[in-house]
Design a protein around this motif. Structure first.
Motif, short mmCIF file in Angstrom:
data_model
loop_
_atom_site.label_atom_id
_atom_site.label_comp_id
_atom_site.label_asym_id
_atom_site.label_seq_id
_atom_site.Cartn_x
_atom_site.Cartn_y
_atom_site.Cartn_z
N GLU A 196 -10.19 109.42 -19.57
CA GLU A 196 -9.63 108.13 -20.13
C GLU A 196 -9.33 107.80 -21.42
OE1 GLU A 196 -13.71 106.07 -19.41
OE2 GLU A 196 -12.72 105.52 -17.29
N ALA A 197 -8.17 108.87 -21.51
CA ALA A 197 -7.26 108.75 -22.95
C ALA A 197 -6.08 107.43 -22.83
CB ALA A 197 -6.69 110.05 -23.15
N TYR A 198 -6.07 107.06 -21.51
CA TYR A 198 -4.96 106.10 -21.38
C TYR A 198 -5.67 104.69 -20.97
CZ TYR A 198 -1.54 109.65 -20.89
OH TYR A 198 -0.49 110.85 -21.06
N THR A 199 -5.09 103.48 -21.61
CA THR A 199 -5.62 102.30 -21.40
C THR A 199 -4.47 101.31 -20.99
OG1 THR A 199 -5.66 101.85 -23.69
CG2 THR A 199 -7.77 102.27 -22.56
N LYS A 200 -4.42 100.28 -20.12
CA LYS A 200 -3.20 99.45 -20.02
C LYS A 200 -3.47 98.18 -20.74
CE LYS A 200 -0.08 97.69 -16.35
NZ LYS A 200 1.04 98.06 -17.25
N GLU B 167 -3.36 93.99 -21.95
CA GLU B 167 -3.06 92.70 -21.23
C GLU B 167 -1.55 92.35 -21.07
OE1 GLU B 167 -5.57 89.58 -22.38
OE2 GLU B 167 -7.36 90.34 -21.43
N ASP B 168 -0.85 92.97 -21.94
CA ASP B 168 0.70 92.66 -21.86
C ASP B 168 1.35 93.79 -21.23
OD1 ASP B 168 0.45 94.90 -23.59
OD2 ASP B 168 1.24 93.91 -25.44
N GLY B 169 0.64 94.53 -20.51
CA GLY B 169 1.30 95.42 -19.64
C GLY B 169 1.60 96.99 -20.28
N VAL B 170 1.33 96.89 -21.59
CA VAL B 170 1.82 98.13 -22.17
C VAL B 170 0.77 99.30 -22.08
CG1 VAL B 170 2.16 99.27 -24.64
CG2 VAL B 170 3.09 97.10 -23.84
N VAL B 171 1.15 100.53 -21.58
CA VAL B 171 0.26 101.66 -21.37
C VAL B 171 0.25 102.40 -22.67
CG1 VAL B 171 -0.47 103.63 -19.77
CG2 VAL B 171 0.89 101.80 -18.76
N VAL B 172 -1.13 102.64 -23.06
CA VAL B 172 -1.11 103.30 -24.43
C VAL B 172 -2.03 104.59 -24.24
CG1 VAL B 172 -2.42 102.98 -26.77
CG2 VAL B 172 -1.52 100.89 -25.69
#
Lengths: 185, 263
Positions: free
Chosen positions: A74-78, A80-85
């Protein structure tokens, strides 16, 4: 539709100068060989003219990101503004996101031994600034858009030369280059 | 050509050999009492899976942080693969340490179930949208064929004489199916989308692909002549599967290589 920041690539305006890619490298001081943004020339089978046309691409911050879905730690999150970090401190360097992203956005950092990718300069967005690549583009060919508020226009989601994948639903939009005007005297 | 991913080649092939062994153990249970040495067989199953899991750690940039691999069971097939492989290894190790010469059917069926789940999770993990040629059921099919070929081959080391013809029949059938699938799939890709076509060309042009085909054909030839599985034949089959898996990882074309060109 929820807020979804995205890149608008205007290939009619892009001159292939690589300033966007260089601005990204300058801003993040990436390791040698690690590149988050690429400028791809369109093949002559797609754009058969003497003048060349280009796609400037980094992460497409997809609606249903392949990288996020396959990451086992789970190193990726999205946002609320749609940016995938990508949270590099969580990454264990398995390469599953690199193998899975249809657009080749995540890349391996051989020094950190972890993956990394375009972050949409989210820290700049939060400060009310444009991403480094967008700000640096001398022709205005790269723009920041919000798909939730974008007006219908002549932009396309899956142009020739860009992998079509409805499942991940890439956010980047393109304006295709026009046919050059032939002037006869 | 991408990286050969040797640690993943070893992990997937060895784990599938271990899963295949318990599958054959279950088949022999169903076929009736046939003797054999269950404890030694479980030791090989545990060893194959253990070596495979250890090899897979070398694939990670940070192997010491691998304990976090189960964090995304909700969505990530790789997390599910790690969990299923871990349970399978624990069951096999338990059976090897506590077992007697006669095996426990409960352990066999529990291992078959977790092994098949591990195989399915593996198949889903290596079928990402970025690899259109294998973004389907093919990886699961390839892995199942490998499991049956290697399982039948290695099970012949432990099975009683009465079960040897059954194992030889399964070995031959799996090899024939494997050969047909391996020869037809790359040819079918040639008439697919651009990336599938490129994958078909890359597979057919890879020496390791033809080594795999040749070794499968050689195994069939040996079985045709001997009518039984010689003790060295599973090693030859294992070499073939390792070569084939290296082709799977190194020659399957990624969509990102063609950006700017037709798809």
């Amino acid at each position: 539709m929820k807020k979804q920041y995205a890149f608008l690539v205007d290939s009619e305006k892009c001159i292939g100068c690589f300033t966007c890619a260089m601005a990204c490298r300058n801003y993040y001081h990436q390791e040698k060989g690690v590149v988050w943004r690429h400028v791809y020339p369109l093949n002559e089978e797609i754009y058969p003219h003497r003048e060349r046309a280009f796609f400037s691409l980094a992460c497409n911050h997809c609606e249903n990101p392949a990288c996020l879905n396959v990451c086992l730690v789970e190193a990726y999150t999205k946002r609320e503004d749609g940016v995938v970090v990508h949270h590099q401190e969580k990454c264990i360097g398995c390469g599953n996101c690199i193998r899975s992203c249809p657009y080749g956005a995540p890349v391996y950092n051989p020094v950190e031994k972890r993956a990394e990718k375009c972050s949409f300069c989210h820290e700049r967005l939060d400060a009310g600034l444009l991403p480094a690549c967008v700000q640096s583009c001398p022709t205005g060919a790269l723009k920041l858009i919000d798909l939730a508020t974008m007006e219908p226009g002549n932009h396309v989601q899956f142009p020739p030369g860009f992998p079509k994948n409805d499942k991940v639903n890439s956010s980047t939009r393109f304006i295709m280059p026009k046919v050059p005007t032939m002037v006869r005297r | 050509m991408q990286s050969m991913e040797l640690p993943l080649v070893l992990f997937t092939v060895l784990s599938q050999a271990a899963i295949g062994l318990v599958l054959m153990n279950a088949v022999r249970l169903h076929a009736g009492p046939g003797g054999g040495n269950a404890r030694k067989e479980w030791t090989l199953v545990a060893a194959l899976m253990g070596v495979g899991i250890a090899a897979s750690l070398f694939h990670l940039g940070h192997p010491l942080e691998s304990y976090r691999a189960l964090a995304h069971l909700e969505k990530a097939w790789l997390s599910r693969e790690v969990l299923a492989a871990g349970i399978f290894f624990a069951l096999a190790a338990f059976a090897a340490f506590t077992g007697r010469e006669k095996g426990s059917p409960v352990l066999v069926w529990a291992s078959v179930l977790t092994g098949l789940l591990a195989l399915l999770a593996s198949g889903m993990t290596y079928a990402p949208p970025a690899l259109p040629a294998v973004n389907n059921a093919l990886p699961t099919v390839f892995f199942l064929i490998s499991a049956v070929v290697l399982g039948a081959g290695f099970a012949s080391w432990f099975a009683a004489d009465g079960n040897q013809p059954l194992l030889a029949r399964i070995f031959v059938t799996a090899l024939v199916v494997g050969l047909v699938v391996r020869l037809t799939v790359p040819c079918a890709w040639l008439s697919g989308s651009e990336i599938m076509r490129q994958t078909g060309m890359a597979w057919l042009g890879a020496p390791l692909y033809w080594i795999h085909i040749a070794l499968m054909a050689a195994c069939l030839g040996v079985l045709w002549k001997n009518r039984a599985i010689p003790v060295w034949l599973p090693i030859l089959a294992l070499a073939g599967e390792l070569a084939g898996r290296a082709v799977f990882f190194s020659e399957t074309i990624h969509t990102a290589v063609n950006i700017g060109a037709p798809y």
